[in-house]
Design a protein around this motif. Structure first.
Motif, PDB file in Angstrom:
ATOM      1  N   VAL A  53     -46.287  44.785  19.202  1.00  0.00           N
ATOM      2  CA  VAL A  53     -47.097  43.224  18.643  1.00  0.00           C
ATOM      3  C   VAL A  53     -47.048  42.354  19.455  1.00  0.00           C
ATOM      4  O   VAL A  53     -47.936  41.870  19.774  1.00  0.00           O
ATOM      5  N   ALA A  54     -45.579  42.039  19.681  1.00  0.00           N
ATOM      6  CA  ALA A  54     -45.782  40.978  20.559  1.00  0.00           C
ATOM      7  C   ALA A  54     -45.720  40.603  21.568  1.00  0.00           C
ATOM      8  O   ALA A  54     -46.142  40.268  22.421  1.00  0.00           O
ATOM      9  N   ILE A  55     -45.726  42.758  22.651  1.00  0.00           N
ATOM     10  CA  ILE A  55     -46.161  42.807  23.773  1.00  0.00           C
ATOM     11  C   ILE A  55     -47.522  42.510  23.926  1.00  0.00           C
ATOM     12  O   ILE A  55     -48.220  41.531  25.320  1.00  0.00           O
ATOM     13  N   ALA A  56     -48.542  43.555  22.628  1.00  0.00           N
ATOM     14  CA  ALA A  56     -49.799  42.963  22.696  1.00  0.00           C
ATOM     15  C   ALA A  56     -50.126  41.574  22.750  1.00  0.00           C
ATOM     16  O   ALA A  56     -51.457  41.444  23.670  1.00  0.00           O
ATOM     17  N   THR A  57     -49.875  40.745  22.044  1.00  0.00           N
ATOM     18  CA  THR A  57     -50.012  38.900  22.216  1.00  0.00           C
ATOM     19  C   THR A  57     -50.129  38.629  23.628  1.00  0.00           C
ATOM     20  O   THR A  57     -50.488  38.192  23.818  1.00  0.00           O
ATOM     21  N   GLY A  58     -49.393  38.968  24.284  1.00  0.00           N
ATOM     22  CA  GLY A  58     -48.939  38.546  25.847  1.00  0.00           C
ATOM     23  C   GLY A  58     -49.339  38.851  26.421  1.00  0.00           C
ATOM     24  O   GLY A  58     -50.082  38.329  27.619  1.00  0.00           O
ATOM     25  N   LEU A  59     -50.625  39.906  26.363  1.00  0.00           N
ATOM     26  CA  LEU A  59     -51.798  40.643  27.278  1.00  0.00           C
ATOM     27  C   LEU A  59     -53.511  39.945  26.881  1.00  0.00           C
ATOM     28  O   LEU A  59     -54.386  39.975  27.719  1.00  0.00           O
ATOM     29  N   THR A  60     -53.051  38.923  25.679  1.00  0.00           N
ATOM     30  CA  THR A  60     -54.760  38.284  25.706  1.00  0.00           C
ATOM     31  C   THR A  60     -54.308  37.364  26.523  1.00  0.00           C
ATOM     32  O   THR A  60     -53.484  36.645  26.884  1.00  0.00           O
ATOM     33  N   ALA A  61     -55.980  36.453  26.704  1.00  0.00           N
ATOM     34  CA  ALA A  61     -56.191  34.966  26.503  1.00  0.00           C
ATOM     35  C   ALA A  61     -54.517  33.979  26.164  1.00  0.00           C
ATOM     36  O   ALA A  61     -54.470  32.865  27.057  1.00  0.00           O
ATOM     37  N   ILE A  62     -53.837  33.913  25.171  1.00  0.00           N
ATOM     38  CA  ILE A  62     -52.846  32.994  25.011  1.00  0.00           C
ATOM     39  C   ILE A  62     -51.176  33.178  25.621  1.00  0.00           C
ATOM     40  O   ILE A  62     -50.723  32.693  25.858  1.00  0.00           O
ATOM     41  N   GLY A  63     -51.514  34.630  26.434  1.00  0.00           N
ATOM     42  CA  GLY A  63     -49.979  34.592  26.859  1.00  0.00           C
ATOM     43  C   GLY A  63     -50.198  34.694  27.699  1.00  0.00           C
ATOM     44  O   GLY A  63     -50.598  33.877  28.865  1.00  0.00           O
ATOM     45  N   GLY A  64     -49.184  34.700  29.214  1.00  0.00           N
ATOM     46  CA  GLY A  64     -49.166  34.925  30.836  1.00  0.00           C
ATOM     47  C   GLY A  64     -47.346  35.194  30.841  1.00  0.00           C
ATOM     48  O   GLY A  64     -46.683  35.569  30.140  1.00  0.00           O
ATOM     49  N   PRO A  65     -46.581  35.050  31.279  1.00  0.00           N
ATOM     50  CA  PRO A  65     -45.470  35.641  32.160  1.00  0.00           C
ATOM     51  C   PRO A  65     -45.231  34.689  31.700  1.00  0.00           C
ATOM     52  O   PRO A  65     -43.618  35.509  31.256  1.00  0.00           O
ATOM     53  N   VAL A  66     -44.977  33.546  31.205  1.00  0.00           N
ATOM     54  CA  VAL A  66     -43.675  33.088  30.122  1.00  0.00           C
ATOM     55  C   VAL A  66     -43.665  33.392  29.089  1.00  0.00           C
ATOM     56  O   VAL A  66     -42.423  33.949  28.996  1.00  0.00           O
ATOM     57  N   TYR A  67     -44.277  34.247  28.296  1.00  0.00           N
ATOM     58  CA  TYR A  67     -44.015  34.453  26.939  1.00  0.00           C
ATOM     59  C   TYR A  67     -43.984  35.976  27.714  1.00  0.00           C
ATOM     60  O   TYR A  67     -43.092  36.771  26.374  1.00  0.00           O
ATOM     61  N   MET A  68     -44.845  36.311  28.002  1.00  0.00           N
ATOM     62  CA  MET A  68     -44.426  38.257  28.512  1.00  0.00           C
ATOM     63  C   MET A  68     -42.533  38.163  28.435  1.00  0.00           C
ATOM     64  O   MET A  68     -42.075  39.041  28.362  1.00  0.00           O
TER      65      MET A  68
END
Length: 312
Positions: A232-247
């Motif tokens: 779930v945490a990783i999937a969040t990073g693959l959306t429009a609000i994610g990115g390399p910092v979050y991931m």
């Protein structure tokens, strides 16, 4: 159920502002405020600063209203549990009637004012959240099923969706995943606490998983939920609000959390007692940092995105 009559007739002893503020569960409120703020800030639609501040203020009041209603209803078991015996109602500083009145008034004010300040979809969402926490969780699930934390965790997971709704007037996959992140985090967080606070729940006859199924099963479920939480945490990073910092933050934090869940699962009760639940307490403390850093990373990612930096 709480002894409403007894609490209503009780005379508060030297009640101060701090006692009434404590009814709002400020620690829980801080989580509500932060996740709602992040939900609002990462949304694609910008919100003027004054409107954003006003919306967060009334979301906070709604969270506080839920806390007051929870303390009113749970005052009977709060008296039994060592962790909660010092709260304003069990200690006699505030009456149950006052807590109920405060909770109802703040509920009405927060919902109406959020509707006027932002939009009525967000206000309706806030009203449902208050109802879910005060009625579905507090009055029903908490005393009825060991799944109380699992299902009831939805109440604490709604604020980022409310913040998103303030900005957009609706729901999206991003807001649902922020909800899922908090929702899936809640069971391992509270079950880690329950492992070293089990006697409280035993004495209060609250059907926490440690009471109904025992510590070994609880340890297994903590590990299972840390594993389920990671995607779930990783999937969040693959959306429009994610990115390399979050991931990057999500990968590191979830490796640590899964490792903590594994450490809890493989320990026997004898080992835990011998070192005073050192590992369980460590994982519980980390779980607080885990959620804060995930939402903090989303906030940083949004800030970088505003300058055209850091996106996928």
């Amino acid at each position: 159920m709480s002894d409403f009559t007894a609490n209503s007739d009780a005379t508060p002893q030297e009640a101060r502002f701090g006692d009434y503020f404590a009814l709002l569960k400020p620690r829980v409120m801080s989580l509500v405020v932060f996740t709602a703020f992040v939900g609002l800030m990462v949304a694609p639609a910008g919100v003027p600063p004054v409107e954003a501040f006003t919306a967060i203020l009334f979301i906070a009041l709604g969270g506080g209203a839920s806390g007051a209603l929870n303390m009113w209803y749970d005052s009977d078991i709060d008296r039994v549990m060592k962790r909660t015996a010092g709260r304003p109602i069990p200690s006699g500083r505030v009456s149950g009637g006052e807590a109920l009145s405060l909770g109802l008034w703040l509920s009405g004010i927060s919902v109406v004012m959020l509707g006027l300040a932002a939009n009525w979809f967000a206000a309706g969402f806030l009203a449902f959240t208050i109802f879910f926490y005060a009625v579905i969780y507090t009055m029903w699930l908490k005393r009825w099923t060991p799944q109380n934390i699992v299902i009831g965790g939805a109440a604490g997971a709604f604020p980022p969706m409310i913040g998103w709704a303030v900005a957009t007037g609706g729901i999206s996959i991003e807001s649902v995943l922020m909800f899922a992140l908090v929702f899936m985090w809640t069971p391992p967080h509270f079950w880690a606490l329950a492992l070293f606070m089990k006697s409280d729940y035993d004495e209060a006859k609250v059907p926490m998983l440690t009471v109904t199924h025992g510590r070994p099963h609880t340890r297994k479920m903590i590990f299972a939920y840390t594993i389920l939480l990671a995607p779930v945490a990783i999937a969040t990073g693959l959306t429009a609000i994610g990115g390399p910092v979050y991931m990057a933050a999500a990968v590191v934090l979830n490796v640590i959390f899964v490792k903590g869940g594994f450490d809890i699962w493989r320990r026997s009760e004898e080992q835990a007692v011998a070192d005073d639940y050192k590992t369980e307490k460590k994982v519980f403390r980390f779980s607080l940092l885990y959620l804060f850093l995930h939402f903090g990373a989303l906030l940083v990612q949004a800030g970088l995105g505003a300058y055209g930096l850091g996106g996928w």
